[in-house]
Design an enzyme around this catalytic site. Structure first.
Site, short mmCIF file in Angstrom:
data_model
loop_
_atom_site.label_atom_id
_atom_site.label_comp_id
_atom_site.label_asym_id
_atom_site.label_seq_id
_atom_site.Cartn_x
_atom_site.Cartn_y
_atom_site.Cartn_z
N TRP B 104 -22.51 55.37 68.04
CA TRP B 104 -20.96 55.12 68.82
C TRP B 104 -19.97 54.38 67.43
O TRP B 104 -19.25 54.62 67.74
CB TRP B 104 -21.35 53.42 69.26
CG TRP B 104 -22.76 53.86 71.06
CD1 TRP B 104 -23.18 53.95 70.81
CD2 TRP B 104 -21.43 54.54 71.72
NE1 TRP B 104 -23.67 54.32 72.15
CE2 TRP B 104 -22.74 54.84 73.01
CE3 TRP B 104 -20.43 54.60 72.06
CZ2 TRP B 104 -22.19 55.00 74.54
CZ3 TRP B 104 -20.31 55.41 73.15
CH2 TRP B 104 -21.24 55.31 74.57
N ASP B 176 -19.00 46.42 66.72
CA ASP B 176 -19.27 46.37 68.07
C ASP B 176 -20.96 45.36 68.59
O ASP B 176 -21.56 46.64 67.61
CB ASP B 176 -18.97 47.87 68.43
CG ASP B 176 -20.06 48.39 69.50
OD1 ASP B 176 -20.04 47.78 70.37
OD2 ASP B 176 -19.78 49.57 69.88
N LYS B 200 -25.09 44.84 78.40
CA LYS B 200 -26.25 45.33 78.11
C LYS B 200 -27.16 43.92 78.22
O LYS B 200 -28.43 44.25 78.87
CB LYS B 200 -26.79 45.39 76.93
CG LYS B 200 -26.50 47.60 76.75
CD LYS B 200 -25.16 48.11 76.34
CE LYS B 200 -25.03 48.71 75.82
NZ LYS B 200 -25.07 50.23 76.66
#
Ligand code: PLP
Ligand code: PLP
Ligand code: MG
Ligand code: MG
Ligand code: MG
Ligand code: MG
Lengths: 368, 368
Positions: B104, B176, B200
């Site tokens: 990511w 992030d 999440k």
């Protein structure tokens, strides 16, 4: 507090079909016997993938979309499309032609102005957006990067009556159909790109439908090559709208709403019923001897958003107050224009429209 | 088909608290006695506005966020943030510093490369992303436009163990936190911008949380002045995240999930329970005499995503198959790395983790 569902005339987010809500409530904790909510499923798993592909397939079926088009499910609302369209389709050496028919087309043009050159081949601003421009009066050229229209003007309550003559335009035709997609029959083949936030006719907010011709998609690749991956249509087309995590619950609701449209006769049936619903309210206006003053010129009336005012601001205020007490919700006009607006999307029932018509008539009798 | 909820180890979208789902099901058709679903309410109406502002207020309360920060609720996922961050914060004469700790962070850097200059002040690529770089080994400069980190690496199962030393960095720090926000205590003041897709720990997919310091927000105004309105943080900050239609149902679910966290003891309690849950699985790995092989170096282990392999691909496959039969869902590793991954976000119960630990132990006894 009420246990009854009320008359919902919200402009968006708006009424959803009761059957669709009931099903969502019923299977919210355990989707299809999987032991979890559809919201808890991976977007890479079988259950969600089925929902996702059904949403796309039902869109194609209902609109009769050929293989010459891709259907995308994106995030960001129609407002992100205002930027994605020029990012993907406005090269530095061309101009985009925005036909201005209301506040949303103005906003779309303004966003494009950040990214390239635009002009306006016709505008209804002079007449306070009461009318859609006559086809003959619209200036277009073969050199336009694209021609952008707003099919239904949510705020002013006007709509393009007819999409057939767009076939005559030589440049790619792009339409913001946020507030009338799936409410009437639609010759998709006359458009090269159609986009719509779901939150009026086809679902909750949070998912945006994009229909793009494969020819146009091919063109975007050269124009958008320096644009971030997430903002390119080709990224999403290549990954079947699973490039990143989609708004899974919104897509699920969209799919179920489209299936509800299908089960209720498809676009033809929606169009017939929507005309009937709108006629109830426009008749109340036309038969009121000027008590109710429609904003839209009769030749440009929207069957989705019926906008009107009363003789005085005072009466308008009183009308809205009494309406609220009678469980009519969402009748205030948009903050930018005031007055009244009844948004009567697919999921608003004929009964709700009849109830509103009756209220309009009796309010007039009392206050004229 | 099952009537029981199953053990959900999905990586995202992921398990949601059962109480939150039950409440959503209960009030889906009639929110708070208003006669309509929360999805049918206007985003400009009282009911939704209350939900919206509570979502923001609860975020601030739980994280102890001072008035020096703005909390935004956006669309587009963390992937749109990969682009919005450089659009708003990367001027042409500076470089952004991306600390690479997994797939990511690589993606975030790649997106920024479309918009400006970047470099990488540290990377775990050499060790196959088993470790978070040592703080001492990370190169940063005062001239960095910003320093970008990924707090928890969802795919590799590693996490920054400690956020305190980020205070030493001179450039703005951006994180992030998609896969660990609200799972542990967090010194927000050591960051200048934090973003996270909700799917999440804090809700369904379709809403993205952004926390930005007002100082940094001020900086974005000059850098982003030619960027489309919808992609500027200042646009959303000025309109309290109501610039365009928000994903109202996703925000409602986020608010309820945050209130569930609050009712269950807040971040401290989440952290304690998440450590306990993770310890069950890491102990099963550590006590397996090498039967289960964790990907993450013990010093960099994530308490959210526990990644491991078995001695052979064949055994890994068999493990995943048997797990599925026993109602463990989502244990496949990410397509890009294979193996197994148990994602144990806030809403995954201790009981689910115990059941998985027990299964791991008995599978090993049978197959070693
Ligand atoms: C015709 C039209 N276009 C665009 C928009 C903006 O959509 P969104 O809020 O999803 O960005 C609206 C919203 O009402 C609309 O009616
Ligand atoms: C750490 C991290 N960042 C970014 C993303 C991408 O998020 P989205 O799919 O919402 O764009 C993910 C998705 O799993 C992630 O785990
Ligand atoms: Mg308008
Ligand atoms: Mg054409
Ligand atoms: Mg990773
Ligand atoms: Mg600092």
């Amino acid at each position: 507090m009420t246990n009854e569902r009320i008359h919902n005339f919200n402009a968006g987010p708006a009424a959803l079909p009761p059957e669709v809500l009931r099903q969502a409530a019923f299977e919210l904790e355990n989707y299809n016997g999987t032991g979890m909510s559809i919201m808890e499923h991976s977007h890479r798993g079988e259950s969600y993938e089925h929902v996702h592909h059904e949403a796309i397939a039902t869109t194609k079926r209902l609109l009769g979309i050929s293989d010459a088009y891709e259907v995308l499910l994106l995030q960001g609302g129609a407002s992100l499309q205002f930027a994605m369209v020029p990012y993907n389709l406005l090269p530095p050496d061309q101009k985009a032609n925005y036909i201005l028919t209301g506040a949303w087309s103005e906003k779309a043009k303004k966003e494009a102005d950040h990214l390239g050159k635009t002009y306006s081949g016709a505008s209804g601003e002079d007449n306070n957006y009461k009318r859609i421009p006559d086809f003959e009066a619209i200036e277009t050229t073969v050199d336009d990067a694209y021609i952008h229209v707003t099919s239904n003007n949510t705020i002013y309550g006007t709509a393009w009556q007819d999409f057939t003559r767009m076939a005559e335009w030589k440049a790619p035709v792009i339409a913001d159909m946020s507030s009338d997609i799936f409410s009437r029959s639609l010759p998709v083949e006359n458009f090269d790109l159609i986009y719509a936030g779901a939150q009026k006719n086809i679902g909750p907010s949070g998912v945006t439908l994009v229909i793009i011709s494969k020819t146009l998609l091919e063109k975007t690749k050269a124009i958008a090559q320096d644009v971030p991956t997430i903002l390119r249509y080709s990224t999403h087309a290549e990954k079947a709208s699973l490039y990143n995590t989609p708004p899974t619950f919104a897509v699920y609701m969209l799919k179920n709403t489209l299936q509800w449209i299908e089960a209720n006769g498809g676009l033809q049936a929606m169009e017939t019923r929507n005309r009937e619903k709108a006629a109830l309210l426009y008749n109340a206006i036309d038969e009121s001897d000027g008590f109710y003053r429609g904003h839209a010129h009769p030749s440009s009336r929207s069957n989705m958003n019926v906008t009107f005012k009363l003789p005085t601001e005072e009466l308008t205020r009183l009308f809205l107050e009494e309406a609220k007490e009678r469980q009519f919700s969402g009748l205030n006009g948009h903050r930018s224009v005031g007055g009244c607006r009844a948004s009567i999307y697919n999921a608003v029932s004929l009964e709700s429209c009849e109830a509103l018509r009756n209220f309009m008539v009796s309010f007039q009798q009392k206050h004229r």
